[in-house]
Design a protein around this motif. Structure first.
Motif, PDB file in Angstrom:
ATOM      1  N   SER A 127      51.242  41.768  35.998  1.00 47.65           N
ATOM      2  CA  SER A 127      50.130  41.859  34.616  1.00 47.65           C
ATOM      3  C   SER A 127      50.637  42.791  33.882  1.00 47.65           C
ATOM      4  N   LEU A 144      44.184  47.601  35.192  1.00 45.88           N
ATOM      5  CA  LEU A 144      42.875  47.333  34.349  1.00 45.88           C
ATOM      6  C   LEU A 144      41.919  48.489  35.238  1.00 45.88           C
ATOM      7  N   GLU A 163      41.412  39.458  34.998  1.00 42.36           N
ATOM      8  CA  GLU A 163      43.080  39.704  34.321  1.00 42.36           C
ATOM      9  C   GLU A 163      42.275  38.263  33.306  1.00 42.36           C
ATOM     10  N   GLN A 217      40.177  39.123  29.902  1.00 42.17           N
ATOM     11  CA  GLN A 217      41.194  40.292  29.334  1.00 42.17           C
ATOM     12  C   GLN A 217      41.734  39.181  28.463  1.00 42.17           C
ATOM     13  N   LYS A 218      43.134  38.181  29.481  1.00 41.69           N
ATOM     14  CA  LYS A 218      43.600  37.636  28.803  1.00 41.69           C
ATOM     15  C   LYS A 218      43.984  36.764  27.378  1.00 41.69           C
ATOM     16  N   TYR A 251      46.197  42.223  27.296  1.00 36.21           N
ATOM     17  CA  TYR A 251      46.798  41.627  28.735  1.00 36.21           C
ATOM     18  C   TYR A 251      47.719  40.554  28.623  1.00 36.21           C
TER      19      TYR A 251
END
Length: 325
Positions: free
Chosen positions: A222, A226, A251, A254-255, A262
């Motif tokens: 990552s 987070l 994740e 978030q990307k 992210y």
């Protein structure tokens, strides 16, 4: 006052054929993805990203990186305030389930993950706006988030929750762009490197009223930590596969909608401050309308005020004043 609100729980599969229900907050990550001409392509790509990320973290005895698949359920919670059968949608969360395609075993994941709430929209879009109108310095009311926090606690301790879920929720969000985070020496085998922040964020205070504490981890491969909100013991209460299901799901979201943080090309350092103004990042191939999401949050806050807060204000205030776990 001994009144207990009645909660009802419904679930809907989040897959490439998902269509938001009428009661779904259209600002939720999953509902936003399921709109427009590319809705099915969006959903298919997002789900593939989740599976790929899961397998990259659950790499033991997984040589081809395709052993596991993640199935998601949208959990919608409605509350009957008066006990007359009239309900209001109060909470929407995600439930992960893990499919081991080698053994054909279906494994329970974590409930929580994404978190959506009409009352939270009301607090942040209506209450804060009114409180800070014409003020030189931003502040929050003393009772900010009290009602919302108690409604969440009431649901988590309700018969409806306990009949459906074996463990308490874990909610995973983006870190605050207003705070700095400092890398610690602790490294968890799944959650990764732990970070600590310089001071609690407004979101931390708000979720604390829901009975949730926060820890911040940056998993392997990552680029930013987070925020994990939970009760109990995040490290020991959940299995590695459960934690991986939350990481891979959140994740991915978030990307898609925080790519500046992210999906950045540089990895968070020992001291890290997230920024949505960061320019060195990549966009995913998934369409997400962040500006529309902000406008809709205001509309939904006003909807909550009109259809939940105003009609039941006296009852809710009395219940909140008397509520004790």
């Amino acid at each position: 006052m001994n009144k207990e609100f009645t909660f009802s729980v419904k679930s809907l599969a989040f897959d490439e054929n998902y269509n938001p229900s009428e009661n779904t907050r259209i600002t939720t990550n999953f509902a936003n993805l399921a709109r427009g001409e590319k809705r099915q392509e969006n959903l298919r790509n997002a789900l593939r990203m989740i599976d790929d990320r899961f397998n990259s973290l659950a790499h033991g005895d997984n040589p081809k990186g395709d052993r596991y698949a993640v199935e998601l359920e949208i959990i919608s919670v409605e509350m009957d305030v008066e006990g007359k059968g009239h309900t209001f949608p109060v909470i929407e969360i995600l439930k992960t389930n893990i499919v081991d395609q080698k053994t054909n075993e279906r494994i329970e994941g974590i409930v929580g993950n994404n978190f959506s709430s009409y009352v939270r929209d009301y607090d942040f879009s209506v209450v804060l706006s009114e409180h800070n109108k014409s003020k030189a310095k931003f502040s929050t009311p003393d009772n900010f988030g009290d009602l919302h926090g108690k409604l969440f606690k009431a649901f988590i301790h309700s018969k409806s929750y306990k009949e459906r879920f074996n463990k308490t929720p874990v909610i995973c969000l983006s870190v605050s762009s207003k705070n700095s985070y400092h890398r610690t020496e602790y490294v968890h085998p799944v959650l990764g490197v732990e970070y600590e922040q310089n001071e609690p964020s407004m979101t931390d205070h708000y979720f604390n009223k829901m009975g949730l504490q926060a820890r911040y981890f940056m998993p392997t491969d990552s680029v930013a930590p987070l925020a994990f909100y939970f009760t109990g013991d995040l490290i020991n209460d959940y299995t590695n596969l459960e934690l991986i299901s939350t990481i891979s799901t959140m994740e991915t979201f978030q990307k898609i909608y925080r790519p500046e943080i992210y999906n950045a090309h540089s990895v968070a350092g020992k001291i890290y401050q997230p920024s949505l103004n960061h320019q060195d990042y990549s966009l995913t191939q998934i369409v997400y309308d962040r500006e529309e999401r902000s406008h809709l949050a205001i509309e939904q806050g006003k909807f909550t005020e009109e259809h939940f807060i105003k009609p039941y204000r006296t009852l809710l205030e009395q219940w909140s004043a008397d509520y004790v776990l």
